[in-house]
Design a protein around this motif. Structure first.
Motif, mmCIF file in Angstrom:
data_model
loop_
_atom_site.group_PDB
_atom_site.id
_atom_site.type_symbol
_atom_site.label_atom_id
_atom_site.label_comp_id
_atom_site.label_asym_id
_atom_site.label_seq_id
_atom_site.Cartn_x
_atom_site.Cartn_y
_atom_site.Cartn_z
ATOM 1 N N UNK B 123 2.447 -29.673 17.195
ATOM 2 C CA UNK B 123 2.544 -29.253 18.593
ATOM 3 C C UNK B 123 3.317 -30.278 19.414
ATOM 4 N N UNK B 124 2.996 -31.528 19.150
ATOM 5 C CA UNK B 124 3.698 -32.600 19.862
ATOM 6 C C UNK B 124 5.188 -32.481 19.608
ATOM 7 N N UNK B 125 5.520 -32.204 18.365
ATOM 8 C CA UNK B 125 6.930 -32.077 18.035
ATOM 9 C C UNK B 125 7.558 -30.930 18.808
ATOM 10 N N UNK B 126 6.881 -29.792 18.786
ATOM 11 C CA UNK B 126 7.455 -28.623 19.454
ATOM 12 C C UNK B 126 7.687 -28.925 20.925
ATOM 13 N N UNK B 127 6.685 -29.566 21.557
ATOM 14 C CA UNK B 127 6.832 -29.888 22.971
ATOM 15 C C UNK B 127 8.023 -30.799 23.195
ATOM 16 N N UNK B 128 8.123 -31.838 22.376
ATOM 17 C CA UNK B 128 9.211 -32.792 22.561
ATOM 18 C C UNK B 128 10.558 -32.138 22.323
ATOM 19 N N UNK B 129 10.598 -31.297 21.300
ATOM 20 C CA UNK B 129 11.877 -30.649 20.982
ATOM 21 C C UNK B 129 12.291 -29.720 22.110
ATOM 22 N N UNK B 130 11.316 -29.037 22.679
ATOM 23 C CA UNK B 130 11.655 -28.139 23.787
ATOM 24 C C UNK B 130 12.124 -28.943 24.989
ATOM 25 N N UNK B 131 11.488 -30.076 25.193
ATOM 26 C CA UNK B 131 11.938 -30.925 26.303
ATOM 27 C C UNK B 131 13.374 -31.367 26.060
ATOM 28 N N UNK B 132 13.651 -31.720 24.818
ATOM 29 C CA UNK B 132 15.003 -32.157 24.461
ATOM 30 C C UNK B 132 16.030 -31.095 24.843
ATOM 31 N N UNK B 133 15.746 -29.865 24.491
ATOM 32 C CA UNK B 133 16.769 -28.848 24.711
ATOM 33 C C UNK B 133 16.752 -28.306 26.139
ATOM 34 N N UNK B 134 15.613 -28.444 26.818
ATOM 35 C CA UNK B 134 15.545 -27.891 28.168
ATOM 36 C C UNK B 134 15.922 -28.910 29.244
ATOM 37 N N UNK B 135 15.948 -30.182 28.873
ATOM 38 C CA UNK B 135 16.213 -31.210 29.880
ATOM 39 C C UNK B 135 17.538 -30.957 30.572
ATOM 40 N N UNK B 136 17.568 -31.276 31.859
ATOM 41 C CA UNK B 136 18.825 -31.079 32.576
ATOM 42 C C UNK B 136 19.547 -32.382 32.816
ATOM 43 N N UNK B 137 19.063 -33.458 32.175
ATOM 44 C CA UNK B 137 19.773 -34.726 32.311
ATOM 45 C C UNK B 137 19.667 -35.477 30.987
ATOM 46 N N UNK B 138 20.589 -36.407 30.828
ATOM 47 C CA UNK B 138 20.563 -37.175 29.584
ATOM 48 C C UNK B 138 19.296 -37.988 29.465
ATOM 49 N N UNK B 139 18.805 -38.485 30.601
ATOM 50 C CA UNK B 139 17.619 -39.324 30.524
ATOM 51 C C UNK B 139 16.412 -38.525 30.037
ATOM 52 N N UNK B 140 16.265 -37.354 30.615
ATOM 53 C CA UNK B 140 15.125 -36.531 30.204
ATOM 54 C C UNK B 140 15.312 -36.052 28.766
#
Lengths: 499, 626, 99, 524
Positions: B123-140
């Motif tokens: 689950x942690x992975x899925x959340x992080x991966x989604x954050x990776x692809x949904x982020x609107x900035x390089x930092x996020x």
């Protein structure tokens, strides 16, 4: 207005006196009393912090100014801006946790009393230093604080503790005494008079020759560089970390050493901006050396306390880099890092301390496979370890990235070299985790390896919680830092423009 | 749902938090909560997709700001989620495949007493991966980037009581971090140049920056991508990462995380657009990796490592495509999607095989499994056909397009890239067929104690669904250029370019090579006897088996010298830095011991000292004063 | 005669006295050296008094003589105490305090 | 040539007269009170009363003085606030030391009968007879009186008289130790010979200065030097010899040789008094001479001050590093402190007039306290009785556990010596450095701080021994810790004073700031 800061300084100091004055019959309750005092302190701090006007975080608030030694221009002047507030918060948070962590350290109540009283005394000094608005007061507390620390290191701890204590004291004294020359000189180059050392009267008003300013800057900087252990004046720290009690080391590295970077930020930069600018190239080189050197040495350590102390050398390097890049973002990042590093390293030292309390050794090679025996401990350790390697989601990351990205415009090469430390950090943390917690479980699990107890959880988890909170919502803290940082940067850049 | 896309991250994150915090108390139901969280995220993504499809193409992107992340003076970063066609594509891939793998894991991990923890990590992975692809900035994005790194670390090392697994986990994380340096530097460059780190601003301002700056930023991003996507020269960790439970390999090290590098490159299109040299380097890296992966894949006997090599190689294709610029972006993502399905399917198949074979992974001890596990055989077979690029299966639609695109351009590039991609297709056909035949066909070379049997429905159903996807997804998405049109708002519309060879020739050549590869493999591994022990082989084979000696090289070039440096520094710190201070301290003592001899105890010598002092002082002052 | 010569004589006497302290092992002799130094100073005072043509210096000399006499008393007391204890008045003998 | 009888303002001299008069009365007490025990009581009461009365008079005079002062005996002495401040300091030292003198720990500090040979039959008889050497009280009073005189006299010859008045009793006191009498004799002999030698040097310097300027009054010397066309070698040589005389008393290198030997050999109570008071008195006189008489020679003499200051700080510090005897270590620390005192003279800035009294007060209090602590730690004699002081460093191991208050006080004194903030020593050091930096002598200050850093090592080493080291086996049997009420009073009073002066020095600094105007000074 209620003199919050004076009370925050006085309360633990009086608490220490109270502990020493306790009759022998009351000694069994000494821990509860000490903890109670620090909790009251924390509550008072929270009440104060809630009244802090965030919109004006650049200004000193809760200011109190009383004449102290008017003959030499010293005042009892306290006050915190956003940076000071965070630093005081660090001291207020970590001390009760340290006390809790040391709950079972001493079998003899009398020794316990001494330890706790010294810890309380250190807290009084720490709060005072971060709140001092008077250079003389800052200096007095800065130096006086060595004494409780000296006794904490020398009286409680490992085999080489005497050597470590003397080393700590002498290193700090050399720096402090050189700084003293600068402090004295400040009286004569400054406005003088009965409030000669009030920072308000000194900031931006000093009219120094280049040589004067540079010499005074160096006098102050040396003291702070020793405190914030920078290569090559860092060697006292590993010895102290190895030999002092983990709680002491946690306080020392997590809170006290911040005085070094705090001093650089609030004194070196604001009082001697031109000299700071002049020295910054060399200091940045030193900072980068610290970053890499500390990390490499951390990898080479077998003793976990030494290891963590070297990681701190590395992290302090990043803070110094951020400070002397003179960029809004990097300075904010450095200030935030001071707080975050306190949480992270404090927690790490305390956790290693819990390990030592179980088995009596800090040698990584003596451990192995603990994850299966003490999963909660392992998990907590891992999270804290990951915070030390600046994993996003945990607070140190935000500060580190702010420093690195923020400093890039002026010191690209320094950032690129420092960025290597993210790899080295991964190595030293994960190798340690691997050696201690992974691998096959030791054949006969030592009887002492019990999982994190409730008390230990109460110590470690609040810190982890804070790291997570500030990892996801660092704005909570940054809001306090933006304006003071902007003020500091404005000082330096204004001077640059003048020059 | 598009504005509620944060829920897709929050659900699995919350689930992970609950599972980790509750501990053993959640053992009974934790895995199902994990599945539900992942499934919920998928539904959120699906809702967003439907909402987006209802809008005109140019209005589909929605940037939601949740809160301020870093409210710095100069640097302002929001926690903002960008739901545009590209990110939603990823969201769907991640959550759909992810949910299937969650379901599969319920059965696969059934006997592990730490199954709950496993689901927390997933689950942690899925959340992080989604954050990776949904982020609107390089930092996020970096937050998610590191998040998947740590999830990957935790999952690879899930059985870290085996020291080599713990080492593999460390290796993965550390090598990834080398790549992270690139991302940090890239952010530094972008902050310096644009004063911001969000995609929108950078996209807007990228045109104004100098080529040199953009090239530097592009190369730094490439370094990051190489680390995460196991591209040359940072590929060494992927093979070892197979130490993790097989569903992890399927999800993280095949379908999703390792493709993050491709995502990064595509997302950074505005940077690369201004940096053609950086683009070429991306393509070169892709080309090298795809060849390298294929060669390694041909020599591996470990089914998971062979699949890992194949993953590397396929991502090489995607990188190559991404390096071709706008012409390849859509196909890179397209291949990424289809690859996600068929590779995940095959990994699950491999897991199913291992499940049947008492966790053995040596293909030389497999063979003839098609009878024992029909479902696995069929689903795996569909994946096999897909990766080979046999029409009309998914892989054909995506890979063929990449090969075609690789032939587009001027000068040496189309020829080098095109031919590499073409030959790679043949190699792929060979090693994948080798894998397929060694596992399912030929004679049984089982060890005595194994009794292969089909896996339970919880495992086979996800495999079937993925197999269906492997079969038809390509066709569905390719029809009418649906997929490329869908991505157009992000990747930009590109006029069709003619390859240097006619398209029909390329397709024909590809198919011929694929057929050759497959048939060659059939003769060598399907019909012929496969030795149970790896035969001694040529230098080339040994080289490939040993991953081109990457570990030895790393050890010789980095690890050993690094250890020496560390040891030397530890010594030097004690002897020189600290030693200087200690020596100096001793110096004072010796000075004291020497000086105290002046105090002889003889009062006459004291008087003499005084008198001599007096005379010197008078001499200096009187003579000096005259 | 030029009174300045007396000053020079005083300087010479002073030096002789100092030399006695440095060179003579016997405590009493060394002490006499000190007295000689004091008297050299007296001589100088008187000589200067003469040079300046006033009496101040001569009066001072009387003060000094009185003080010197007091000093002798104390000095001899100490020397005698040492002699009683050690049966010697060598200045070199007691040298336990050193370093 | 005609004499005018000088009018003497007796009232201005009242504090000194009280003390010296009490000393004279003490001699009579010796003659008329027969029982040793009663004699001791009477002497002690008389001494304390005199000192307190004198202090009271000083306070009254201070209040009465309005910035100005009284010139006594046509300029031979000046009772201004600077002098009163120094006198008060000396009286405080005198009071504290008197308590130490009276303390009976380990049989008291002094021998029963100074005239007996050590180990002789007479000594045993005297001991058995319960004799007590009560002459020490009048002797101490004479010393205090002489020192007080020393701080206010403004005539070089009169200064010589004052110098001898306080030195002669000290020579005797040094010789009167109860234990380790050989060392005591040796110390007295050395101290006496060297003291007399330096007095002679001083006096010859006076003669030379008189020759060069025709005057001996410090104020007039200053004026005369200003009027001299160019530097007269006679004058320079004389000035140097005079200053050397004072530097000897302060204990500055290379005129320090007596300090370690005398400090170690003297009875500890006397060492305490000597260490605190002699330095203060000599500094007071040096202030007047430097700031008034030789101020015009500042440029020529600065070299001397710098060289001697550096030599003292460095030599005192490095030799103290290798000492194993606590008294001797403290003595060398005193040598180093002489250097710090001289640092304040650099540049002859007005700040020094506040800094020096404070520095000396801080140093003196800590010194008396520290030696008082030394007097409490005793070796056990073979018969189980309390023997001589345990002065080897190793004998102090683990003291912190056995007697935390004693060890804690000692630590406080040591930290004050080291100049750690929150102790009086820090403020003193700060003030001294301020004075030097005001005079532009920051390189000197830099050397001073580096010396302090090295010095910290040996102070800290003793703290390590007391607190961080466990006492060796059987230490309880070999080391006794005395608990003398009088000594403890002194220790705790000085410890409290060191703390108060370190944390809230404002009041005292104010007093000294008021005292920082010399009534008689060049040009005004």
């Amino acid at each position: 207005m209620f003199p919050f800061l004076t009370v925050l300084v006085a309360l633990p100091a009086l608490g220490a006196a109270l502990l020493w004055a306790l009759p022998a019959s009351a000694l069994t309750r000494v821990r509860e009393i000490a903890l109670g005092i620090t909790v009251v302190e924390a509550v008072l701090f929270v009440i104060m912090a809630l009244q802090f006007d965030k919109g004006d975080a650049g200004a000193f608030q809760f200011s109190e100014t009383y004449a102290w030694i008017p003959q030499i221009g010293a005042s009892w002047a306290l006050g915190v801006n956003g940076i000071g507030l965070l630093m005081v918060a660090l001291a207020v948070i970590l001390v009760p946790l340290t006390i809790l962590a040391a709950w079972r350290e001493d079998k003899v109540p009398a020794r316990r009393r001494h330890y706790l009283a010294l810890v309380l005394l250190s807290q009084a000094f720490m709060v005072g230093i971060f709140a001092a608005r008077d250079v003389f007061l800052f200096y007095v507390l800065f130096e006086a604080m060595l004494i409780p620390l000296y006794f904490l290191i020398g009286s409680f701890g490992g085999a080489q503790r005497r050597y470590a204590a003397v080393k700590f004291l002498l290193y700090s004294l050399v720096g402090g005494l050189v700084m003293l020359v600068g402090v004295v000189a400040l009286y004569f180059v400054g406005p003088g008079g009965e409030q000669a050392f009030l920072t308000d009267n000194l900031t931006g008003t000093l009219d120094l020759t280049t040589a004067q300013e540079r010499l005074m800057f160096l006098a102050f900087f040396l003291a702070f560089a020793i405190k914030a252990p920078m290569v090559p004046v860092h060697t006292w720290l590993p010895d102290v970390a190895e030999n002092a009690r983990p709680g002491t080391t946690a306080l020392l590295v997590a809170v006290l050493d911040k005085i070094g970077t705090f001093g650089m930020l609030t004194l070196c930069l604001t009082l001697f901006p031109e000299a700071a600018d002049w020295a910054s190239p060399v200091i940045i080189v030193l900072a980068v050396i610290s970053v890499i050197y500390g990390a490499l040495l951390a990898i080479g350590q077998k003793d976990m306390m030494r290891l963590v102390s070297f990681t701190s050398v590395s992290h302090f390097g990043i803070m110094v880099l951020g400070i002397f890049a003179f960029q809004q973002t990097s300075v904010e990042g450095a200030a935030l890092y001071m707080f975050n590093h306190g949480l992270s390293t404090g927690a790490l030292f305390l956790l290693v301390g819990f390990l030592i309390a179980r088995t009596g050794t800090a040698d990584v090679d003596a451990y192995g496979g603990l994850q299966r025996i003490v999963p909660v401990f392992a998990g907590t350790f891992l999270v804290v370890g990951l915070s030390a390697l600046s994993l996003p989601g945990l607070s140190p990351f935000v500060s580190e990235i702010m420093v690195l990205v923020g400093a890039y415009p002026v010191a690209a090469w320094a950032v690129i070299v420092s960025a290597v430390s993210v790899v080295l950090a991964a190595l030293y943390i994960l190798l340690t985790y691997k050696k201690v917690f992974t691998g096959p479980a030791p054949e006969a699990a030592p009887a002492t390896t019990r999982d994190l107890t409730l008390r230990e959880r109460l110590v470690a988890w609040p810190l982890v919680g804070l790291m997570l909170l500030l990892g996801f919502a660092p704005a909570i803290a940054i809001d306090y830092l933006r304006e003071p940082s902007a003020d500091i940067v404005a000082h330096v850049t204004l001077e640059e423009a003048d020059a | 749902m598009q504005s509620l896309i944060w829920l897709a991250i929050a659900l699995p994150l919350a689930s992970a938090a609950v599972l980790l915090c509750l501990g053993r108390r959640a053992d009974a139901w934790g895995h199902w909560m994990g599945v539900a969280a992942s499934g919920g995220a998928f539904l959120v993504g699906l809702g967003a997709l439907i909402e987006m499809l209802g809008k005109p193409a140019e209005e589909r992107a929605l940037d939601t700001t949740l809160y301020t992340f870093i409210p710095g003076g100069d640097l302002h970063v929001d926690v903002g989620l960008l739901a545009d066609p590209l990110s939603i594509t990823f969201v769907l891939l991640i959550t759909f495949v992810g949910t299937l793998i969650h379901v599969y894991s319920v059965a696969y991990m059934e006997h592990d007493k730490d199954r709950r923890r496993f689901f927390a990590y997933l689950n942690l992975f899925v959340a992080a991966m989604l954050l990776l692809v949904l982020a609107d900035s390089y930092l996020l994005l970096f937050v998610g980037w590191e998040g998947v790194g740590v999830a990957s670390y935790l999952l690879i090392g899930f059985w870290n009581y085996k020291p080599e697994y713990a080492t593999a986990a460390n290796k993965a994380f550390v090598v990834n971090r080398i790549g992270d340096i690139g991302l940090i530097i890239a952010m530094g460059i972008m902050f310096t140049t644009f004063g911001a780190l969000d995609f929108a601003t950078i996209g807007e301002l990228a045109g104004n920056a100098s080529t040199a700056t953009l090239t530097a930023a592009g190369l730094a991003l490439l370094l990051a991508a190489c680390g995460k996507s196991a591209q040359f020269p940072l590929q060494s960790w992927l093979g070892d990462a197979m130490a993790g439970p097989t569903p992890v390999s399927a999800l993280i090290h095949a379908a999703t995380m390792v493709t993050a590098g491709v995502y990064l490159i595509v997302r950074s299109a505005p940077i690369f657009e201004g940096a053609p040299n950086a683009q070429v380097v991306v393509a070169i890296v892709g080309a090298i990796t795809l060849t390298l992966g294929a060669l390694i894949g041909m020599a591996k006997d470990d089914i998971k490592k062979a699949l890992a090599a194949s993953t590397m190689s396929q991502i090489g294709y995607m990188m190559l495509a991404a390096g071709l610029g706008p012409v390849g972006y859509a196909f890179a993502i397209f291949h990424l999607i289809t690859h996600g399905f068929f590779k995940a399917g095959m990994f699950l198949g491999a897991g199913s095989v291992m499940h049947a074979m008492n966790d053995q992974v040596d293909m030389r001890r497999f063979g003839a499994l098609k009878g024992a596990m029909v479902v696995t055989w069929v689903t795996f077979g569909l994946g096999w056909l897909a990766i080979l690029g046999v029409p009309p299966f998914s892989g054909y639609w995506s890979k063929d397009k990449i090969i075609e695109s690789a032939f587009v351009g001027e000068g040496w590039q189309p020829w080098v890239f095109g031919l590499t991609a073409l030959i790679g297709a043949g190699l792929t056909a060979f090693y994948m067929s080798r894998l397929f035949f060694m596992t399912f066909h030929g004679k049984a070379r089982w060890t005595d104690e194994v009794h292969p049997h089909e896996s339970p429905a919880l495992m086979t159903v996800p495999m079937i669904i993925l197999a269906v996807g492997s079969a038809f997804l390509g066709l569905i998405l390719a029809t009418g250029d649906r997929f490329t049109t869908w991505l157009e708002p992000v990747t930009g519309h590109v006029e069709h370019h003619e390859p240097v060879l006619p398209v029909a020739v390329i397709v024909a050549l590809t198919l011929i090579l694929v057929a050759l590869g497959a048939v060659g493999a059939w003769f060598k591994y399907g019909r012929a006897e496969v030795p149970q022990e790896a035969p001694s082989a040529s230098l080339a084979t040994i080289t490939a088996r040993n991953d081109f000696f990457q570990d030895s090289v790393n050890r010789a070039v980095f690890q050993r010298p690094g250890q020496h440096v560390t040891r030397t520094l530890v010594y030097a710190d004690a002897a020189i830095v600290d030693g200087a201070v200690n020596k100096q301290a001793r110096g004072w003592s010796s000075l004291g011991s020497a000086s105290r001899k002046l105090q002889t105890g003889q009062v006459r010598s004291y008087a003499a000292t005084m008198l001599v002092g007096l005379v010197i002082v008078i001499a200096v002052i009187v003579v000096g004063g005259l | 005669m030029n009174p300045m010569n007396y000053v020079i004589l005083a300087a010479i006497l002073f030096s002789i006295g100092a030399a006695a302290v440095l060179l003579r092992r016997n405590a009493i002799v060394a002490f006499m050296g000190v007295e000689l130094m004091l008297n050299a100073a007296n001589l100088a005072l008187v000589a200067f008094s003469r040079i300046h043509g006033e009496l101040d210096g001569q009066i001072m000399a009387f003060f000094v003589m009185v003080v010197a006499a007091a000093e002798v008393v104390v000095g001899l007391a100490i020397i005698i105490a040492v002699f009683r204890a050690r049966q010697t008045i060598s200045l070199d003998e007691p040298a336990e305090l050193k370093g | 040539m005609s004499f005018t009888t000088p009018t003497i303002d007796w009232a201005a001299f009242a504090p000194i007269i009280i003390v010296l008069g009490a000393g004279a009365a003490g001699i009579l007490v010796e003659a008329f009170v027969k029982t040793p025990a009663t004699r001791r009581t009477v002497q002690l009461a008389l001494s304390l009363a005199a000192l307190v009365a004198s202090l009271g008079v000083i306070i009254a005079q201070w209040a009465a003085l309005d910035g100005a002062g009284t010139v006594v005996m046509s300029g031979m002495a000046t009772v201004d606030r600077q002098a009163l401040a120094w006198m008060a300091i000396l009286l405080v030292f005198g009071l504290l030391s008197m308590l130490l003198f009276a303390s009976r720990d380990g049989g008291g500090a002094f021998t029963e009968l100074g005239a007996t040979a050590p180990g002789s039959v007479e000594e045993k008889l005297a001991r058995r007879a319960g004799l007590q050497l009560t002459e020490v009280y009048p002797l101490a009073l004479f010393a205090v009186g002489g020192m007080m005189l020393f701080t206010c006299v403004t005539d070089l010859v009169f200064l010589f008289v004052a110098l001898e008045v306080f030195s002669l009793p000290l020579y005797l006191l040094v010789a009167l130790a109860r234990r380790r009498r050989y060392l005591s004799h040796e110390a007295a002999l050395k101290y006496f010979i060297l003291g007399a030698f330096s007095s002679a040097i001083y006096l010859f310097g006076v003669a030379l200065v008189y020759g060069a300027t025709t005057v001996t009054d410090v104020n007039m010397i200053g004026t005369a030097i200003v009027n001299l066309a160019d530097a007269d070698p006679l004058l320079l040589a004389g000035a140097v010899m005079i200053i050397v005389g004072f530097m000897f008393k302060i204990g500055a290198v290379p005129f320090h040789s007596w300090v370690p030997d005398a400090y170690q050999g003297a009875p500890t109570a006397v060492t305490a008094f000597m260490g605190a008071a002699t330095k203060a008195a000599a500094t007071a006189a040096l202030v007047r001479v430097m700031f008034v008489a030789f101020a015009p020679l500042e440029w020529e003499l600065s070299w001397l001050v710098w060289a001697v200051a550096i030599a003292s700080m460095v030599y005192g510090t490095v030799v103290a590093l290798v000492q194993t005897d606590i008294k001797r270590m403290l003595a060398y620390s005193g040598v180093a402190h002489a250097g710090f005192i001289l640092v304040a003279f650099a540049g002859l800035e007005g700040e020094a007039l506040t800094a020096l009294p404070f520095y000396l007060l801080a140093y003196g209090l800590a010194t008396i306290g520290a030696f008082a602590v030394v007097s409490q730690v005793r070796e056990r004699a073979e018969d189980g009785g309390v023997g001589a002081e345990a002065v080897r460093l190793g004998q102090w191991a683990g003291l912190g556990k056995r007697s935390p208050l004693l060890a804690g006080s000692m630590a406080l004194f040591l930290l004050s010596f080291a100049g750690i903030p929150m102790t009086a020593g820090f403020i003193g050091k700060f003030e001294a450095f301020s004075a030097a930096i005001a005079g532009g002598a920051w390189p000197l200050v830099l050397i001073a701080v580096l010396a302090s850093a090295v010095a910290a090592f040996f102070y800290v080493r003793l703290i390590v021994l007391m607190f961080f080291t466990d006492a060796p086996e059987g230490a309880e049997e070999t080391i006794a810790i005395e608990d003398g009420a009088l000594t403890r009073v002194v220790i705790y009073v000085t410890a409290a004073a060191v703390l108060v002066l370190g944390i809230l020095p404002s009041g005292v600094l104010n007093l000294f700031a008021d005292a920082s105007v010399l009534l008689v000074s060049v040009g005004g």
